[in-house]
Design a protein around this motif. Sequence first.
Motif, mmCIF file in Angstrom:
data_model
loop_
_atom_site.group_PDB
_atom_site.id
_atom_site.type_symbol
_atom_site.label_atom_id
_atom_site.label_comp_id
_atom_site.label_asym_id
_atom_site.label_seq_id
_atom_site.Cartn_x
_atom_site.Cartn_y
_atom_site.Cartn_z
ATOM 1 N N TYR A 59 16.158 -75.751 11.680
ATOM 2 C CA TYR A 59 14.889 -76.075 11.018
ATOM 3 C C TYR A 59 14.058 -77.026 11.870
ATOM 4 O O TYR A 59 12.830 -76.870 12.009
ATOM 5 C CB TYR A 59 15.167 -76.720 9.649
ATOM 6 N N TRP A 83 8.332 -85.257 8.809
ATOM 7 C CA TRP A 83 9.321 -84.406 8.139
ATOM 8 C C TRP A 83 10.554 -84.205 9.009
ATOM 9 O O TRP A 83 11.682 -84.233 8.507
ATOM 10 C CB TRP A 83 8.710 -83.047 7.801
ATOM 11 N N MET A 89 12.764 -81.301 0.041
ATOM 12 C CA MET A 89 12.504 -81.275 1.477
ATOM 13 C C MET A 89 11.993 -79.909 1.917
ATOM 14 O O MET A 89 11.088 -79.805 2.759
ATOM 15 C CB MET A 89 13.773 -81.645 2.238
ATOM 16 N N THR A 142 19.158 -72.306 3.297
ATOM 17 C CA THR A 142 19.480 -73.614 2.726
ATOM 18 C C THR A 142 19.697 -73.512 1.219
ATOM 19 O O THR A 142 20.631 -74.104 0.665
ATOM 20 C CB THR A 142 18.362 -74.622 3.028
ATOM 21 N N TRP A 190 14.329 -84.988 7.769
ATOM 22 C CA TRP A 190 15.361 -83.955 7.756
ATOM 23 C C TRP A 190 16.564 -84.373 8.606
ATOM 24 O O TRP A 190 17.714 -84.225 8.195
ATOM 25 C CB TRP A 190 14.767 -82.651 8.270
ATOM 26 N N TYR A 214 19.553 -84.622 5.989
ATOM 27 C CA TYR A 214 20.163 -83.322 5.676
ATOM 28 C C TYR A 214 21.535 -83.144 6.317
ATOM 29 O O TYR A 214 21.737 -83.411 7.505
ATOM 30 C CB TYR A 214 19.254 -82.164 6.112
ATOM 31 N N ARG A 243 20.374 -77.358 9.764
ATOM 32 C CA ARG A 243 19.958 -78.715 10.147
ATOM 33 C C ARG A 243 19.239 -78.708 11.504
ATOM 34 O O ARG A 243 18.109 -79.213 11.622
ATOM 35 C CB ARG A 243 21.165 -79.654 10.199
#
Length: 439
Positions: free
Chosen positions: A99, A198, A35, A143, A202, A206, A96
């Motif tokens: 981003y 994306w 990712m 991360t 995520w 995530y 989380r």
Amino acid sequence: MADMTAFDNQTESGSSPGATPRTGLGRVRWTVCAMLFVATSINYMDRQVIAILKPTLEHSIGMTEVSYGYIVDAFQIAYAVGLLAAGRLIDKVGTRIGYMLVMTVWSLSAMGHALASTVLEFSFARFFLGLGESGNFPAAIKTVAEWFPQNERSLATGIFNSGANVGAILAPAIVPWVTLRYGWHAAFLTTGMFSVLWILWWFRYYRRPMDHPTLTARELRHIYQEAADDLGPSVSWRRLLRCRQTWAFSVAKFLTDPIWWFYLFWLPSYFSAKFNLNLSHLGLPLIIVYNVSAIGSVGGGWLPAPFRRLGLSPNHARLAAMLVCASLVVPIFTAASVESLWTAIALIGIAAGAHQGWSANLFTTSSDMFPRNAVGAVVGIGGMAGSMGSALFAFFAGHILQLTHSYGILFGIASSAYLVALIVLHVLAPDLKKVEFSA
């Protein structure tokens, strides 16, 4: 430790949906790395568009080398300022949410370039693109620090960092095709759309390792094999700025980040000016260069491993790998005088690959030297230094090219920057000694 015990019992009993069988270590951390790779690819694709369109924009809006340097400066200054805020933001709100926030800002700004028609308007769009994109590497490095033990971090960093090359490969494959058919406005809109998918991915997938529903207890223990003091509350900038390690990382970034930005923003112009390549022919040289640099990123992340097998400590192995990468860049000083396009591609490809190998290891020194709770802020500080160096270099490059029409001085600086940075890193942070913060 009660939460850890409960998590162990849950995953070992197989009650977590989708959990890997307990006999295997698990691969969730590598999915997270994938990712990060995709996010970095999008990041670099968005920032590369204007470099590819530079010859087109010179004709359509009357852009000169100096004004292009100012546009690059707007990005770099915002990137530098944003890195300070982004590093602290990521440490405060977590990877989380953080981003997703930074990617939303940069994707909207990337598409906003389609509305620009003057140098000032492009500078404005680039400024906000820089603010958003500044969050990518602090978030990604944090991360990696959360999801990987120390002995895997440089490889994980090398893998996600290679996304920079994939983005730089996709941009020259997509942008000329879109531009020739639909115009340069559509090129900015096209690359800016990839972020939406994306962000959804995520948000859905995530979580932190302790909260991830499909992580096995064995993989969780593998991730947290370091001491518990690698975790803790965030550390203030004032405390970080007192550390020689912070300055070592930052000076190394200041000296070497500008070289990568120079490649990113001026290579299309270099190939166009020196070898008379038009928009439809620029793609192949750039794709080859960034394919080689992708190999360099992953290879550089792997490179400390054989040095460790030779008996070097992890930190000495890291420094040895960085020395190899720094040495491979040196021949780039001849790129301004070569007459063969393929020789130029080879020289620049090796140098770009060596930079990415260097960068993968330099990024990882932040998690080598600092506890997890400080990594985001340290990367932000170092990234700010790198971006300020890049802004100065962009200003210098625009004026040098306007005056001399030669890339000789710029490639000469590039050839020596890494060895100088390695010396500074060794002097300020011998053996990459770990920082210990008292409570």
